[in-house]
Design a protein around this motif. Structure first.
Motif, PDB file in Angstrom:
ATOM      1  N   ARG A 102       0.838  -1.198   0.000  1.00  0.00           N
ATOM      2  CA  ARG A 102       0.000   0.000   0.000  1.00  0.00           C
ATOM      3  C   ARG A 102       0.878   1.255   0.000  1.00  0.00           C
ATOM      4  O   ARG A 102       0.649   2.184  -0.765  1.00  0.00           O
ATOM      5  N   LEU A 103       1.892   1.228   0.867  1.00  0.00           N
ATOM      6  CA  LEU A 103       2.764   2.398   0.955  1.00  0.00           C
ATOM      7  C   LEU A 103       3.481   2.643  -0.372  1.00  0.00           C
ATOM      8  O   LEU A 103       3.647   3.783  -0.804  1.00  0.00           O
ATOM      9  N   GLN A 104       3.884   1.559  -1.014  1.00  0.00           N
ATOM     10  CA  GLN A 104       4.600   1.715  -2.276  1.00  0.00           C
ATOM     11  C   GLN A 104       3.741   2.474  -3.279  1.00  0.00           C
ATOM     12  O   GLN A 104       4.222   3.349  -3.993  1.00  0.00           O
ATOM     13  N   GLU A 105       2.449   2.150  -3.302  1.00  0.00           N
ATOM     14  CA  GLU A 105       1.567   2.837  -4.246  1.00  0.00           C
ATOM     15  C   GLU A 105       1.349   4.285  -3.876  1.00  0.00           C
ATOM     16  O   GLU A 105       1.447   5.171  -4.714  1.00  0.00           O
ATOM     17  N   THR A 106       1.060   4.530  -2.587  1.00  0.00           N
ATOM     18  CA  THR A 106       0.745   5.915  -2.236  1.00  0.00           C
ATOM     19  C   THR A 106       1.985   6.804  -2.261  1.00  0.00           C
ATOM     20  O   THR A 106       1.898   7.975  -2.550  1.00  0.00           O
ATOM     21  N   TRP A 107       3.129   6.255  -1.945  1.00  0.00           N
ATOM     22  CA  TRP A 107       4.337   7.096  -1.882  1.00  0.00           C
ATOM     23  C   TRP A 107       5.188   7.010  -3.147  1.00  0.00           C
ATOM     24  O   TRP A 107       6.246   7.631  -3.215  1.00  0.00           O
ATOM     25  N   ASN A 108       4.776   6.224  -4.111  1.00  0.00           N
ATOM     26  CA  ASN A 108       5.557   6.074  -5.342  1.00  0.00           C
ATOM     27  C   ASN A 108       7.020   5.729  -5.097  1.00  0.00           C
ATOM     28  O   ASN A 108       7.916   6.482  -5.458  1.00  0.00           O
ATOM     29  N   MET A 109       7.223   4.600  -4.474  1.00  0.00           N
ATOM     30  CA  MET A 109       8.605   4.248  -4.146  1.00  0.00           C
ATOM     31  C   MET A 109       9.024   2.979  -4.874  1.00  0.00           C
ATOM     32  O   MET A 109       8.185   2.177  -5.281  1.00  0.00           O
ATOM     33  N   ALA A 110      10.324   2.838  -5.015  1.00  0.00           N
ATOM     34  CA  ALA A 110      10.875   1.568  -5.489  1.00  0.00           C
ATOM     35  C   ALA A 110      11.375   0.806  -4.266  1.00  0.00           C
ATOM     36  O   ALA A 110      11.756   1.419  -3.270  1.00  0.00           O
ATOM     37  N   TYR A 111      11.348  -0.528  -4.336  1.00  0.00           N
ATOM     38  CA  TYR A 111      11.862  -1.348  -3.249  1.00  0.00           C
ATOM     39  C   TYR A 111      12.987  -2.243  -3.747  1.00  0.00           C
ATOM     40  O   TYR A 111      12.908  -2.795  -4.845  1.00  0.00           O
ATOM     41  N   LEU A 112      13.993  -2.378  -2.908  1.00  0.00           N
ATOM     42  CA  LEU A 112      14.933  -3.475  -3.089  1.00  0.00           C
ATOM     43  C   LEU A 112      14.571  -4.436  -1.972  1.00  0.00           C
ATOM     44  O   LEU A 112      14.819  -4.158  -0.805  1.00  0.00           O
ATOM     45  N   PHE A 113      13.902  -5.529  -2.333  1.00  0.00           N
ATOM     46  CA  PHE A 113      13.294  -6.384  -1.331  1.00  0.00           C
ATOM     47  C   PHE A 113      14.125  -7.647  -1.122  1.00  0.00           C
ATOM     48  O   PHE A 113      14.180  -8.526  -1.974  1.00  0.00           O
ATOM     49  N   ILE A 114      14.795  -7.699   0.037  1.00  0.00           N
ATOM     50  CA  ILE A 114      15.705  -8.808   0.312  1.00  0.00           C
ATOM     51  C   ILE A 114      15.010  -9.856   1.171  1.00  0.00           C
ATOM     52  O   ILE A 114      14.388  -9.513   2.177  1.00  0.00           O
ATOM     53  N   SER A 115      15.067 -11.108   0.766  1.00  0.00           N
ATOM     54  CA  SER A 115      14.463 -12.147   1.592  1.00  0.00           C
ATOM     55  C   SER A 115      15.023 -13.500   1.212  1.00  0.00           C
ATOM     56  O   SER A 115      15.541 -13.689   0.121  1.00  0.00           O
ATOM     57  N   HIS A 116      14.913 -14.463   2.133  1.00  0.00           N
ATOM     58  CA  HIS A 116      15.308 -15.811   1.737  1.00  0.00           C
ATOM     59  C   HIS A 116      14.071 -16.620   1.395  1.00  0.00           C
ATOM     60  O   HIS A 116      14.162 -17.765   1.008  1.00  0.00           O
ATOM     61  N   ASP A 117      12.889 -16.009   1.569  1.00  0.00           N
ATOM     62  CA  ASP A 117      11.635 -16.721   1.344  1.00  0.00           C
ATOM     63  C   ASP A 117      11.123 -16.452  -0.066  1.00  0.00           C
ATOM     64  O   ASP A 117      10.630 -15.362  -0.380  1.00  0.00           O
ATOM     65  N   LEU A 118      11.240 -17.453  -0.925  1.00  0.00           N
ATOM     66  CA  LEU A 118      10.876 -17.265  -2.322  1.00  0.00           C
ATOM     67  C   LEU A 118       9.419 -16.864  -2.503  1.00  0.00           C
ATOM     68  O   LEU A 118       9.087 -16.062  -3.364  1.00  0.00           O
ATOM     69  N   GLY A 119       8.553 -17.433  -1.675  1.00  0.00           N
ATOM     70  CA  GLY A 119       7.130 -17.115  -1.798  1.00  0.00           C
ATOM     71  C   GLY A 119       6.891 -15.638  -1.548  1.00  0.00           C
ATOM     72  O   GLY A 119       6.184 -14.959  -2.307  1.00  0.00           O
ATOM     73  N   VAL A 120       7.487 -15.129  -0.483  1.00  0.00           N
ATOM     74  CA  VAL A 120       7.323 -13.724  -0.140  1.00  0.00           C
ATOM     75  C   VAL A 120       7.934 -12.839  -1.223  1.00  0.00           C
ATOM     76  O   VAL A 120       7.327 -11.846  -1.656  1.00  0.00           O
ATOM     77  N   VAL A 121       9.104 -13.203  -1.691  1.00  0.00           N
ATOM     78  CA  VAL A 121       9.758 -12.397  -2.728  1.00  0.00           C
ATOM     79  C   VAL A 121       8.903 -12.369  -3.988  1.00  0.00           C
ATOM     80  O   VAL A 121       8.699 -11.325  -4.597  1.00  0.00           O
ATOM     81  N   TYR A 122       8.369 -13.517  -4.337  1.00  0.00           N
ATOM     82  CA  TYR A 122       7.524 -13.554  -5.531  1.00  0.00           C
ATOM     83  C   TYR A 122       6.345 -12.603  -5.368  1.00  0.00           C
ATOM     84  O   TYR A 122       6.009 -11.837  -6.257  1.00  0.00           O
ATOM     85  N   HIS A 123       5.742 -12.667  -4.212  1.00  0.00           N
ATOM     86  CA  HIS A 123       4.565 -11.842  -3.971  1.00  0.00           C
ATOM     87  C   HIS A 123       4.863 -10.352  -4.101  1.00  0.00           C
ATOM     88  O   HIS A 123       4.057  -9.590  -4.593  1.00  0.00           O
ATOM     89  N   MET A 124       6.052  -9.963  -3.668  1.00  0.00           N
ATOM     90  CA  MET A 124       6.359  -8.536  -3.602  1.00  0.00           C
ATOM     91  C   MET A 124       7.006  -7.973  -4.865  1.00  0.00           C
ATOM     92  O   MET A 124       6.948  -6.766  -5.102  1.00  0.00           O
ATOM     93  N   SER A 125       7.655  -8.828  -5.667  1.00  0.00           N
ATOM     94  CA  SER A 125       8.593  -8.282  -6.651  1.00  0.00           C
ATOM     95  C   SER A 125       8.077  -8.252  -8.085  1.00  0.00           C
ATOM     96  O   SER A 125       7.307  -9.114  -8.508  1.00  0.00           O
ATOM     97  N   ASP A 126       8.568  -7.264  -8.833  1.00  0.00           N
ATOM     98  CA  ASP A 126       8.373  -7.258 -10.277  1.00  0.00           C
ATOM     99  C   ASP A 126       9.463  -8.099 -10.925  1.00  0.00           C
ATOM    100  O   ASP A 126       9.210  -8.897 -11.802  1.00  0.00           O
ATOM    101  N   ARG A 127      10.689  -7.860 -10.461  1.00  0.00           N
ATOM    102  CA  ARG A 127      11.800  -8.671 -10.943  1.00  0.00           C
ATOM    103  C   ARG A 127      12.491  -9.337  -9.768  1.00  0.00           C
ATOM    104  O   ARG A 127      12.422  -8.831  -8.645  1.00  0.00           O
ATOM    105  N   ILE A 128      13.141 -10.457 -10.035  1.00  0.00           N
ATOM    106  CA  ILE A 128      13.828 -11.177  -8.960  1.00  0.00           C
ATOM    107  C   ILE A 128      15.271 -11.466  -9.363  1.00  0.00           C
ATOM    108  O   ILE A 128      15.525 -11.870 -10.505  1.00  0.00           O
ATOM    109  N   ALA A 129      16.183 -11.195  -8.452  1.00  0.00           N
ATOM    110  CA  ALA A 129      17.578 -11.566  -8.673  1.00  0.00           C
ATOM    111  C   ALA A 129      17.935 -12.663  -7.673  1.00  0.00           C
ATOM    112  O   ALA A 129      17.641 -12.539  -6.488  1.00  0.00           O
TER     113      ALA A 129
END
Ligand SMILES: Nc1ncnc2c1ncn2[C@@H]1O[C@H](COP(=O)(O)OP(=O)(O)OP(=O)(O)O)[C@@H](O)[C@H]1O
Ligand SMILES: Nc1ncnc2c1ncn2[C@@H]1O[C@H](COP(=O)(O)OP(=O)(O)O)[C@@H](O)[C@H]1O
Ligand code: SF4
Ligand SMILES: [Mg+2]
Ligand SMILES: [Mg+2]
Lengths: 328, 319, 335
Positions: free
Chosen positions: A203-230
């Motif tokens: 929600r915050l990402q949409e209202t504040w127009n931010m980019a995220y570098l989302f670090i996690s070891h949980d693939l499910g969570v990363v998938y849910h959050m990310s446009d691209r995955i490294a």
């Protein structure tokens, strides 16, 4: 133009071994990492413990000084070379890039009330120097992350881990960043609270127009959050692609092993999935294997490829799908 | 491990040279001339001068510095001013008593406090545990000279069970049987010295055990169905001893003060008393020799503590 | 799969701490059949570990079992322990000496953190061997060769070298294998694995889970898999108990649970985890609020402050587990 461009970033830690003769060794925590991140986008970074995710995040922010590489931040129509920034530019960098840390317990000063924790960056970066104005902003931020006025005067230990993570998020938001680096923001909270935090972040990402570098070891969570995955392995990115591509068509053997190891919450799928079980463990980052770092555990190594000798470079195998593997 | 010991010994040599230098400088900076002190207030200036010559005090300082160093290397440690005998002899006569007292003080403490600490931890919050905690509180706050006096008054004088001043010959103390039988004579000084030590060791053992008992590997050991005795003595104790060993090592060093007090209270003619009188009488060779022996003891005990660590904890041994 | 092996009835455990009484378990009940994998799932602090420690009689100070039974169904056990009578044995009533002959021998444990569950000052071989000498009455030589065999069965080779290593010389995955071999040493009827892979990386986790399931088949034991990860539940278990704040709120066959979860909490949990396979990226359904403080837990149903369906009765009465369809139990007033 991308918001953030990182190229060939390296961060080595010096460690000393041996009692008599001190041997200087280097942990190659981040060893030649390149990526770009667009405005309002999320790039997920996944990898197993110790592969260098946190170090990467901190180095991008210059909380750790990198050994080499180029980091370019494009904000306010300017292009800032972060590693070569003067004081004024660095202040802008600090305003535009923020980080939420892995362990909210230790990243919030236990002797400061929430009001000061969140207000501190506003003060330091001279965004709101008047205490009353600052308090108003802090209150708004708290409301934004789902806390309230009654929490202003409390200290970190009076909160649950989920709430602490919200405070960490509010602190990062305070300066109005364009990019937040989120280091395992949900690894310390319960499953039932994780969804709250993830929803809040979206929600915050949409209202504040931010980019995220989302670090996690949980693939499910990363998938849910990310446009691209490294995907990272031993200090290097081995594969980058759109989130769906990573799941539909993973190319790097390591990515495939990682995906197949992910326990899948539906018993109907049991036994229908092909499991790839990796041999051995992640090698010591002080002496990473020569050639492809994954070759010691790779199940797809072909005899006619130079896996043991040559380090594979990143190649764009399909459009916007990059892999570092000699098989492609 | 070997290179480790060699390294420690090399450091020891440097430390000893440093300690020698510092003691030498400090001793000679003490006000008061040994020759004059030994002749008393009304000594004949001529005699004092002769004595100064005899003791080499009239030579330049650096000559004395080297001369002493030489005599230490030869092992005889110079001549005592006061006793007019080689320092080594003076010390040899007294050292066994002090060492005996010190060693037994610590043994007494270890033998009683470690089991007590274990039992207290295993029976946490029971009357037994409370008693152990209370005992260690009291034991730590009793001044040892007071405790010594009380023991003399009650046990030696009042009940007449033991002698006030131990009379065993130093030579016998360290013979195999004498080591145990002489304890009859030394029991009160040993208790005096050991009680304070015992209090701290009990406390440390208890808290260290309590911490270890909460570890996962103890839960697992219990889940294996091992008898409680094995869980405690095999699995918990060895881990719990790691900080206790540090403490005991430190006690070997800190005990010097306690030994001096105890020797004074019980009139034992040991190193503690020798140290004090030598300083008073400006018997430089003895002071320097004792200080060096102490410094050497520190190095040796640190080495022993490290070796014990290695023995207890494979993480130290096999890094 | 056979009949009942272990049954826990109405277990109540309190911890008498300085801050107050932690009502950790509030009437836990479920059973485990022989040769099945039973998953106990729930969030941190819901009482999974305490439940299992009660089964083993290892509740730490200041905890106390206030009420309940832990029944072990095995015809031979009474005979073996030399106690008369018939029917299942209530483990909570056994003396410490007799319980020592059940622990490790009939029921063994795999603890959560492989980094801390082995004693750092003894070799892995030593820690396996002591189980053999304690329960199987073998001599040193016999114990040694049996230890090597066990290490081989958990794929740690060469066994002699591994047996001589100290825990700090092994990786997390290897340590967990050593713990697994310890749990197998006395051929127990039941292995309790308390979050055996929580502190391991996913690729290592996959191999340890695979190993545990394989060993369970090979040694024909039951396995209680404690976890907070619904993915692990789905991939490993036959039956599931869902715990919340000290009670089992739903008990079911694994397929029924995922297809048709009944309790609002179970439903919430299933919706709250991101599921890559479903390709949904919209907001996740989340459970509001957080886990209650067990010193002062909510009256009635402990889930009511976070429940959408909560009504008057939920705030007053604690719902009991009821069988809704065969083998599917739920503790909720509104199902
Ligand atoms: N200050 C430091 N000194 C030496 N080595 C370090 C330091 N910080 C990190 N490392 C090492 O660098 C490597 C990468 O560490 P990093 O914390 O970035 O991993 P991570 O991917 O974030 O792991 P996790 O998932 O456990 O958080 C590891 O091998 C780690 O041990
Ligand atoms: N030694 C203890 N002292 C006090 N409270 C405890 C102790 N062990 C567990 N508890 C409490 O019991 C509850 C259940 O804990 P536990 O079974 O460890 O949860 P989990 O489901 O994460 O394994 C928690 O509220 C915890 O705080
Ligand atoms: S009993 Fe009531 S509060 Fe509890 S889960 Fe069911 S509906 Fe919700
Ligand atoms: Mg990290
Ligand atoms: Mg637990």
């Amino acid at each position: 133009m991308a918001l953030l461009e990182v190229s060939d970033l390296r961060k080595y830690f010096v460690v000393e071994k041996g009692i008599v003769r001190k041997n200087r060794n280097y942990v190659k925590a981040v060893d030649g990492v390149s990526f770009t991140l667009d405005k309002n986008q999320t790039l997920g970074i996944v990898g197993e413990s110790g592969c260098g995710k946190t170090t990467l995040g901190k180095t991008v922010l210059r909380l750790l000084e990198p050994d080499s590489g180029v980091i370019t931040l494009n904000v306010n129509g300017r292009s800032i070379n972060v590693l070569d920034a003067d004081e004024e530019e660095m202040r802008l960098v600090r305003k535009k890039m923020q980080m939420v840390f892995q362990d909210p317990q230790s990243s919030l000063n236990p002797r400061m009330p929430v009001k000061s924790i969140i207000g501190e960056p506003l003060k330091i970066l001279k965004i709101a120097e008047d205490p009353e104005e600052r308090e108003g902003i802090v209150l708004n931020l708290l409301t934004d992350v789902g806390l309230g006025k009654e929490h202003m005067e409390r200290y970190p230990h009076e909160f649950s881990s989920g709430q602490r993570q919200r405070i960490g998020i509010a602190r990062a938001l305070a300066v109005g960043p364009d990019l937040i680096i989120l280091d395992e923001p949900t690894s310390s909270v319960d499953v039932s609270v994780q969804a709250q935090v993830l929803n809040l972040l979206k929600r915050l990402q949409e209202t504040w127009n931010m980019a995220y570098l989302f670090i996690s070891h949980d693939l499910g969570v990363v998938y849910h959050m990310s446009d691209r995955i490294a995907v990272m392995y031993l200090g290097k990115i081995v594969e980058v692609a759109d989130a769906d591509r990573i799941f539909d068509n993973p190319l790097h053997p390591y990515t495939r092993a990682l995906l197949s190891a992910l326990p899948f919450p539906d018993p109907e799928f049991r036994g229908k999935k092909k499991r790839i079980l990796l041999e051995g463990t992640v090698p010591d980052p002080i002496n990473p294997p020569p050639g492809c770092r994954f070759h010691t555990r790779c199940f797809e190594r072909k005899a006619n490829r130079p896996c043991k000798r040559e380090e594979p470079g990143m190649r764009e195998v399909e459009k916007k799908h990059l892999v570092a593997c000699h098989n492609y | 491990m070997r290179e480790y010991i060699v390294k420690k010994l090399a450091i020891a040599v440097i430390v000893l040279i440093g300690v020698y230098t510092i003691t030498f400088v400090l001793t000679f900076m003490m006000p008061g001339d040994p020759a004059r002190v030994s002749m008393g207030q009304f000594g004949n200036p001529e005699t004092v001068k002769l004595i100064r010559q005899r003791w080499g005090l009239d030579r330049p300082r650096y000559v004395q510095y080297i001369k002493y160093a030489g005599s230490f290397l030869k092992g005889e440690m110079g001549m005592s001013f006061r006793y007019d005998r080689p320092v080594l002899d003076v010390i040899k006569y007294r050292f066994p008593r002090s060492a005996y007292l010190g060693l037994w003080g610590i043994l007494f403490s270890i033998v009683l406090s470690i089991p007590l600490g274990i039992v207290a931890a295993c029976k946490q919050n029971t009357p037994l545990d409370n008693a152990a905690v209370l005992f260690s509180q009291i034991g730590r706050s009793l001044p040892s000279f007071w405790l010594g006096m009380m023991l003399i008054a009650m046990v030696a004088v009042g009940l007449g069970w033991v002698k006030v001043v131990p009379e065993v010959e130093p030579g016998r103390l360290w013979s195999f049987s004498g080591f145990f039988t002489s304890l009859d004579d030394y029991i009160l000084p040993v208790i005096t010295l050991g009680t304070g030590l015992m209090a701290t060791t009990t406390r440390m053992t208890r808290s260290s055990m309590l911490e270890v008992i909460r570890e996962d590997y103890i839960t697992l050991a219990r889940a294996k169905g091992l008898p409680e005795r094995v869980v405690i003595l095999k699995h918990a104790l060895r881990n719990a001893l790691i900080p206790v060993v540090t403490l005991i090592g430190m006690q070997f060093l800190l005990i010097v003060g306690g030994v001096i007090i105890t020797e004074t209270v019980f009139g034992i003619n040991g190193i503690g008393r020798l140290y004090v009188t030598s300083i008073q009488m400006r018997d430089y060779p003895v002071v320097i020799a004792l200080t060096l022996i102490y410094a050497f003891g520190v190095v040796l005990i640190n080495l022993l503590v490290d070796l014990t660590y290695g023995w207890i904890d494979p993480r130290v041994r096999l890094r | 799969m056979g009949g009942k092996l272990l049954e826990i009835k109405d277990l109540v455990v309190h911890f008498f701490t300085e801050d107050g009484v932690v009502k950790a378990l509030d009437g836990v009940g479920f059973h485990v059949n022989s040769e099945e994998t039973f998953a106990l799932v729930g969030e941190t602090g819901c009482g999974k570990s305490v439940t299992m420690l009660s089964v083993l009689g290892l509740i730490p100070i200041p905890g106390k079992v206030i009420n309940g039974e832990v029944l072990f169904y095995d015809e031979d056990l009474r005979h073996e322990l030399g106690i008369g009578g018939s029917g299942p044995v209530d483990l909570l009533k056994l003396s410490p000496e007799l319980m020592n002959r059940v622990r490790g021998k009939r029921i063994s444990l795999i603890t959560q953190d492989p980094m801390t569950s082995l004693n750092p000052v003894y070799t892995s071989g030593n820690q396996i061997m002591e189980v053999l000498t304690t329960h199987r009455g073998v001599d040193r030589r016999g114990a040694e060769s049996e230890t090597f065999r066990l290490l081989e069965s958990v794929a740690l080779v060469p066994p002699k070298q591994i047996a001589e290593k100290y825990p700090h010389q092994l990786s997390g995955g290897e340590r967990q294998r050593v713990v697994a071999s310890i749990s197998l040493a006395a051929s127990p009827n039941l292995i309790i694995a308390d979050e055996p892979t929580t502190n391991l990386d996913v690729t290592v986790q996959a191999r340890i889970l695979e190993l545990l399931l394989e060993l369970k088949e090979r040694f024909r034991t039951s396995l209680i898999m404690i976890t907070h990860d619904l993915g692990i539940v789905a991939e490993t278990s036959d039956r599931v108990g869902v715990m919340y704040a000290g009670s089992v709120v739903e008990l079911s066959d694994v397929f029924a649970l995922f297809k048709e979860p009944l309790h609002p909490y179970t439903k919430g949990l299933l919706e709250a985890i991101p599921n890559p396979r479903k390709r949904r990226k919209g907001p996740l359904k989340s459970i509001p609020g957080s886990v209650p403080d067990l010193i002062d837990p909510p009256e009635g149903c402990r889930f009511h402050p976070r429940c959408e369906l909560a009504s008057e009765i939920c705030r007053e009465d604690k719902p009991e587990l009821r069988e809704i369809s065969t083998g599917h139990y739920v503790a909720c007033h509104h199902v």
